[in-house]
Design an enzyme around this catalytic site. Structure first.
Site, PDB file in Angstrom:
ATOM      1  N   HIS A  98       0.832  -1.220   0.000  1.00 18.14           N
ATOM      2  CA  HIS A  98       0.000   0.000   0.000  1.00 18.14           C
ATOM      3  C   HIS A  98       0.861   1.262   0.000  1.00 18.14           C
ATOM      4  O   HIS A  98       0.512   2.264   0.632  1.00 18.14           O
ATOM      5  CB  HIS A  98      -0.948   0.030   1.203  1.00 18.14           C
ATOM      6  N   ASN A 171     -10.168  -2.656   2.846  1.00 22.11           N
ATOM      7  CA  ASN A 171      -9.949  -2.611   1.404  1.00 22.11           C
ATOM      8  C   ASN A 171     -11.265  -2.328   0.696  1.00 22.11           C
ATOM      9  O   ASN A 171     -12.334  -2.333   1.320  1.00 22.11           O
ATOM     10  CB  ASN A 171      -9.401  -3.951   0.897  1.00 22.11           C
ATOM     11  N   TYR A 385       1.220  -4.307  12.025  1.00 20.74           N
ATOM     12  CA  TYR A 385       1.135  -2.863  11.768  1.00 20.74           C
ATOM     13  C   TYR A 385       1.928  -2.072  12.794  1.00 20.74           C
ATOM     14  O   TYR A 385       2.584  -1.082  12.463  1.00 20.74           O
ATOM     15  CB  TYR A 385      -0.336  -2.411  11.726  1.00 20.74           C
TER      16      TYR A 385
END
Ligand code: HDD
EC number: 1.11.1.6
Length: 713
Positions: A98, A171, A385
């Site tokens: 991304h 998404n 993350y």
């Protein structure tokens, strides 16, 4: 010299940074303000100022300090070293996935008090507003790749709630390729460019990607969504967003239900066609970011309805699939969508790096009232993350960056680290303590309005490295998706798979792909095989079903709004009448917030772009103004201002890519000259804008005239 951190701003920074100051924290309640207000305190205004060093002294930096005019630069030149050193360190690692994206600020407004289903405070009263920041992205490409490549698109939303930040890192496709986070590096290594050549950029049309997809068939469902129009949306505004995993909503009293998060676009879903998307990648690699920027600047900021599918755990057990499996949707026929509020984007970032590049989302940014499920993909994401943000920022204080800061004070015993912004006054940085009267105190379900894990959430089991047998059927919903598309969408999907697999070098991979496609549909396998010189395996009806679901097709709807669309009016400088008509069209389309770009041979007043720069891919519709016909057809006037045949090509491409096209007055003859037959989506006007415009607007709402595309017989 004026360094414009005014005193009010400095006071608020100090109070934000010192959560232990006397009295109420200064930022309490700030989440009611916009992100802009919050970020204002960190802005720097250089107007009417002198250049300074990083430590504030006025300087000049346009020459290095040398020993003599022709001499070497001196080591003592701290101004040189500071400037060059900062430049050398300007980049941070791009996101591992991304990397390419664009973001914007906005507001979420709750439709009501949803305390009966969640304790989340941003949903606890009608009309309650919460600032949001969204970043849209593609997955595989590098930071400088083109916007319109075929890919899954990221849809990451941060709610700056008055009880802390809540991120939904989703998404535009409601399912994912794999069922276990431990496979994520494998997926990404397979999809990213080849390690030796770093080719191809931002594309899955290569052997390793399809090798993985065919060896890991859990990928099929997402792959089908990506090969359909969802992989090449018209813009970020024209796609839905999905939280994908099953989460839990928990009420203040501790009752919980499963939820799936959805953001439904109010602009309608719309998709490009493949050739158009490919050409667009070269003509305007920034097409999606431009579109979002322009829509917001022109007051047409996009909106999504945020809501959930909510169901209890008992109901989930009755479904013929496992809701912990992220490769499955819960069809809306089984659980309808419950709208919770409206999300509107209305402000562009003021600094791409500070805001869009430094925003660091995490599925682990949860607030009271929301809890995880046991989905093994989600479980792994909670770790990844946080870890990746440490890598990108170089230390643990990235949550203190302005775009990442919650709009409420932060009180905890985390200390120090690179780039620490806060001056913590509490010297008892541990818990329990008596020296700071026990503060900061532990908060939980009943005390301090704290985050709490769903009471009664239980798990039992032996330790195993396995996929649950309830995750095993990866073909039925892939077929459900395919069955639910209209024929032209099915054709586009098959054409996309043909395009990608035709570029595979390995015949083993190609035949493995056919084996998997054949488990979804024998017809698909046969049609793909025909394009790549292979033979499909025999049909295996034990895999097939005729189920359908609504809400997944893109092409069978009319868009609810055309605001923010852009059309080209093809004119000619040698026909002043065509320029006048183009200006009239611009006025006529303005009420529906459609922008008109006037195209001509050269820039003169009233012309927005030249034929050499303009391309049909960058417009939603094309109109030829009366008087511009001399530029079309075999007798077209040759010009050194644009490549031969360009005006005709713009009209012809627009038609081939399914867009509405129109001709006015004496230009009506160009249709035949360019080979455009009259029919749906082809508008012919008598030379005046009026009735013509409303018809054309209807065509923009249809968006793609699907009858123009060939189907396999
Ligand atoms: Fe991820 C970024 C969405 C699975 C690891 N992911 C990232 C972004 C989005 C998603 C939208 C960009 C956020 C932004 O704009 O900054 N990812 C998803 C979705 C997934 C998913 C919807 C499945 C349902 N991701 C996933 C897994 C892993 C990761 C299973 C690892 C185990 N994702 C990352 C990452 C990234 C990331 C490497 C790169 C940059 C970042 O996190 O902030 O940690």
């Amino acid at each position: 010299m004026r360094y414009v951190w005014n005193l009010v701003a400095i006071a608020s920074i100090v109070s934000a940074a010192c959560p232990y100051m006397d009295g109420e924290p200064a930022l309490k309640g700030r989440s009611e303000g916009s992100n802009e207000q919050f970020l204002d305190q960190f802005t720097v205004d250089d107007s009417d100022s002198y250049l300074t060093s990083d430590v504030g002294g006025p300087i000049s930096d346009d020459h290095s300090l040398k020993a003599g005019e022709r001499g070497p630069t001196l080591l003592e030149d701290f101004i040189f070293r500071q400037k060059i050193q900062h430049f050398d360190h300007e980049r941070v690692p791009e996101r591992a996935v991304h990397a390419r994206g664009a973001g914007a600020h906005g507001t979420f407004t709750s439709y009501g008090d949803f305390g009966n289903i969640t304790a989340a405070s941003f949903l606890n009263s009608t009309g309650k507003e919460t600032p949001v920041f969204i970043r849209f992205s593609t997955v595989a490409g590098s930071r400088g790749s083109a916007d319109s490549v075929r890919d899954v698109h990221g849809f990451a939303v941060r709610f700056y709630t008055d009880e802390g930040n809540f991120d939904i890192v989703g998404n535009n496709i409601p399912v994912f390729f794999i069922q276990d986070a431990i496979l994520f590096p494998d997926l990404i290594h397979a999809v990213k460019p080849s390690p030796e050549k770093e080719i191809p950029q931002a594309a899955t049309a290569h052997d390793s990607a399809w090798d993985f997809f065919s060896q890991q068939p859990s990928a099929l469902h997402t792959l089908f969504w990506a090969m359909s129009g969802n992989g090449i949306p018209r813009s970020y505004r024209h796609m839905d967003g999905f939280g994908i995993h099953t989460f839990r909503f928990v009420t203040a009293s501790g009752t919980s239900q499963f939820v799936k998060f959805h953001f439904k676009t109010k602009q309608g879903k719309a998709s490009l066609v493949w050739e158009e998307a490919q050409i667009l990648a070269g003509k305007n690699a920034d097409y999606h970011r431009d579109d979002l920027w322009e829509a917001i600047e022109s007051g047409n900021g996009p909106e999504w309805e945020f809501g959930v599918q909510i169901f209890d755990e008992k109901t989930a057990e009755s479904f013929p699939f496992d809701v912990l499996d992220p490769t499955k949707i819960v069809p809306e026929e089984l659980v309808p969508f419950t709208p919770l509020g409206l999300l509107k984007l209305d402000r562009n970032p003021r600094n791409y790096f500070a805001e869009t590049e430094q925003v660091m989302f995490q599925p682990g940014h949860l607030v009271r009232g929301v809890d995880f499920s046991e989905d093994p993909l989600l479980q792994g994401r909670i770790y990844s993350y946080l870890d990746t943000q440490l890598n990108r920022h170089g230390g643990p204080n990235f949550e203190q960056l302005p775009i990442n800061r919650p709009h409420v004070p932060v009180h905890n015993n985390n200390r120090d680290g690179a780039g620490q912004n806060y001056i913590h006054l509490n010297t008892a940085a541990y818990s329990p303590n008596t020296l700071n009267a026990g503060s900061p105190k532990q908060a939980n379900q009943t005390v301090g309005n704290g985050f709490f894990t769903t009471p009664g959430r239980t798990v039992t089991g032996n330790l195993v490295r396995k996929t649950s047998p309830t995750f095993a059927d990866v073909w039925s919903q892939t077929r459900l998706f395919y069955n639910s598309l209209i024929p032209v969408e099915q054709q586009f999907l098959i054409n996309a798979i043909r395009f990608e697999t035709a570029q595979l070098k390995s015949s083993i991979v190609k035949s493995n792909v056919l084996i998997q496609l054949n488990r979804v549909s024998h017809d698909i396998a046969v049609r793909v095989a025909a394009a790549i010189g292979m033979t499909a395996p025999d049909a295996d009806p034990s895999f097939y079903n005729d189920n359908k679901t609504a809400f997944v097709s893109i092409f069978n709807t009319t868009l609810p709004t055309i605001a923010g669309f852009k059309i080209a009016v093809l004119a000619s400088v040698s026909s002043p009448g065509s320029l006048t008509q183009a200006a009239e069209l611009a006025t006529a389309f303005a009420p529906s917030k459609v922008t008109v770009a006037v195209i001509a041979e050269r820039l003169v007043p009233g012309v927005n772009a030249t034929y050499s720069a303009a391309d049909a891919s960058t417009f939603d519709g094309v109109i030829v103004a009366s008087g511009a016909e001399s530029l079309f057809g075999t007798n077209a006037t040759a010009s050194t201002f644009f490549p031969a045949g360009r005006p005709a090509q713009i009209l012809g491409d627009a038609y081939r890519w399914g867009k509405p096209v129109g001709v006015l007055g004496t230009a009506s003859g160009v249709l035949a000259a360019v080979g455009v037959p009259r029919g749906d989506g082809v508008y012919v006007g008598d030379g005046h804008a009026t009735g013509f415009v409303s018809g054309f607007e209807g065509g923009l709402g249809v968006f793609k005239f699907v009858g123009r595309f060939a189907l396999d017989s």
